[in-house]
Design an enzyme around this catalytic site. Structure first.
Site, PDB file in Angstrom:
ATOM      1  N   SER A  28     -55.887 -72.574   5.206  1.00 38.22           N
ATOM      2  CA  SER A  28     -55.626 -73.997   5.442  1.00 38.22           C
ATOM      3  C   SER A  28     -54.359 -74.089   6.268  1.00 38.22           C
ATOM      4  O   SER A  28     -53.556 -73.144   6.288  1.00 38.22           O
ATOM      5  CB  SER A  28     -55.415 -74.688   4.092  1.00 38.22           C
ATOM      6  OG  SER A  28     -54.857 -75.969   4.263  1.00 38.22           O
ATOM      7  N   TYR A  31     -51.612 -74.800  -4.799  1.00 34.40           N
ATOM      8  CA  TYR A  31     -52.631 -74.743  -3.737  1.00 34.40           C
ATOM      9  C   TYR A  31     -52.035 -74.211  -2.429  1.00 34.40           C
ATOM     10  O   TYR A  31     -52.584 -73.288  -1.818  1.00 34.40           O
ATOM     11  CB  TYR A  31     -53.246 -76.131  -3.510  1.00 34.40           C
ATOM     12  CG  TYR A  31     -54.252 -76.130  -2.376  1.00 34.40           C
ATOM     13  CD1 TYR A  31     -55.506 -75.556  -2.552  1.00 34.40           C
ATOM     14  CD2 TYR A  31     -53.928 -76.667  -1.125  1.00 34.40           C
ATOM     15  CE1 TYR A  31     -56.425 -75.522  -1.502  1.00 34.40           C
ATOM     16  CE2 TYR A  31     -54.843 -76.633  -0.080  1.00 34.40           C
ATOM     17  CZ  TYR A  31     -56.084 -76.065  -0.269  1.00 34.40           C
ATOM     18  OH  TYR A  31     -56.991 -76.020   0.765  1.00 34.40           O
TER      19      TYR A  31
END
Ligand SMILES: NC(=O)c1ccc[n+]([C@@H]2O[C@H](COP(=O)([O-])OP(=O)(O)OC[C@H]3O[C@@H](n4cnc5c(N)ncnc54)[C@H](OP(=O)(O)O)[C@@H]3O)[C@@H](O)[C@H]2O)c1
Length: 259
Positions: free
Chosen positions: A141, A154
Site C-alpha cells: 500500500s 496496518y
C-alpha cells in the site's frame, strides 16, 4: 495458457484480488482462488470459465489461521498444480487508537498481512526456483511509505510487505523468479468499510478503481519490476514523503486519517 501457467491469488473474493483474478484469466492463466467466502469464489470461477475457459481450484480458507499456508500448499500439491505466480493480496486494516483497539484484531492483521504472506512465499518459492521460473506479487500500500497514526498496525504491516518484497527480489536475482510489490493508494473496495474508514480526510481526495490497480499490478509483475505505485497522484505523494522529515510525514498521515 501462457508459459507462466497457474496463478494463486489470495483474497480473490472481493476488490483488488477479484479484479486481479479477472486480469490473470483474460491473459490465459489458470487460477487457484483463496479466501473465506467460498460462494463468491465459486461465482467468480464460473464467470471466468465461461468468459475465458479458465480452470480454477477454489480454496476456502481463513488465512489468519496459523496452519492455513501449509493447507494451501497441501491442497495445490494434491491437485498436482505447480503454482507459477503467487499473488499475496489478502489483507485488512483496523481504524482507531492502538491502545484502545481490540488486541485480537490487531494480531489477526499481523497474521494475515505479514505472517501468512511470508509463510506462503517461503512455501512456494523453492518450487519456483527449482523450475527456474516464477513470479510473486505482494500487495502492500502507499501506507508502506510512512507511519500511520490511527492505523498504526496496518501501516506497519504494509511497510514490512514493501521491505520484505524488495529484499527477496534482490536475493532472487538470477534464479528466474521475480518479486513485485504493488502499492495501491485509496481504492474503492470493501476494505474501507471493513476498516471503518468512513469520513476520514484521506478518502475525500478520491479513490482509484480496483480494475485499474489490478492492471497496473499485472503489468509491473510481467515486466519484473520490484515496486509499482498505482496512480500518478499516489506516486507523487510517495516520492514527496522521501524528502520530508519523518515526524512531519507522520503528522500529515495523522491529519489524513482523522475523521
Ligand atoms: N482498498 C484500499 O484502499 C487499499 C489500499 C492499499 C492497499 N490495499 C490492500 O489491497 C489488498 C486487497 O484489499 P481490497 O482493497 O481489495 O479489500 P477487500 O475488498 O476488503 O478484499 C480483501 C480480500 O481479502 C480477503 N480476506 C480478508 N480477510 C481474510 C482472511 N482472514 N482469510 C482469507 N482471506 C481474507 C477477503 O476475502 P473474504 O472476506 O472472503 O475472506 C477479500 O477477498 C489488501 O492487502 C489491502 O491491504 C487496499
Amino acid at each position: 495458457m501462457t508459459e507462466l501457467g497457474t496463478a494463486l491469488i489470495t483474497g480473490a473474493s472481493f476488490g483488488i484480488g477479484q479484479e486481479l483474478a479477472r486480469v490473470f484469466a483474460r491473459e490465459g492463466h489458470n487460477l487457484v482462488l483463496v479466501a473465506r467466502s467460498a460462494d463468491r469464489l465459486r461465482q467468480l470461477a464460473s464467470e471466468l470459465e465461461k468468459a475465458h475457459g479458465t480452470r480454477s481450484l477454489i480454496l476456502a480458507s481463513d488465512l489468519t489461521e496459523p496452519g492455513s499456508a501449509a493447507y494451501v500448499l497441501d491442497q495445490t500439491t494434491r491437485a498436482e498444480i505447480a503454482v507459477d505466480v503467487l499473488v499475496n493480496n489478502a489483507g485488512f486494516g483496523q481504524f482507531g487508537f492502538f491502545a484502545e483497539n481490540d488486541l485480537e484484531v490487531c494480531l489477526q492483521q499481523i497474521q494475515l498481512n505479514v505472517t501468512t504472506l511470508t509463510h506462503l512465499t517461503r512455501l512456494f518459492v523453492p518450487g519456483m526456483i527449482e523450475r527456474r521460473h516464477g513470479r510473486i506479487l505482494n500487495v502492500a500500500s502507499t501506507a508502506a511509505f510512512q507511519a500511520g497514526p490511527l492505523m498504526a498496525v496496518y501501516y506497519a504491516t504494509k511497510a514490512y510487505v514493501l521491505l520484505f518484497s524488495e529484499a527477496i527480489a534482490n536475493e532472487l536475482q538470477g534464479t528466474g523468479v521475480t518479486v513485485t510489490c504493488l502499492c495501491p493508494g485509496p481504492t474503492a473496495t470493501e476494505f474501507q468499510k471493513r476498516a471503518n474508514l468512513a469520513g476520514i480526510r484521506l478518502l475525500k481526495y478520491g479513490s482509484m478503481d480496483a480494475r485499474t490497480v489490478a492492471e497496473d499490478g499485472y503489468r509491473a509483475l510481467m515486466a519484473g519490476k520490484p515496486v509499482v505505485i498505482s496512480g500518478f497522484k499516489n506516486w507523487l505523494v510517495a516520492q514527496s514523503i522521501r524528502f520530508a522529515p519523518r515526524r512531519m510525514a507522520t503528522a500529515v498521515a495523522r491529519k489524513l486519517q482523522e475523521q
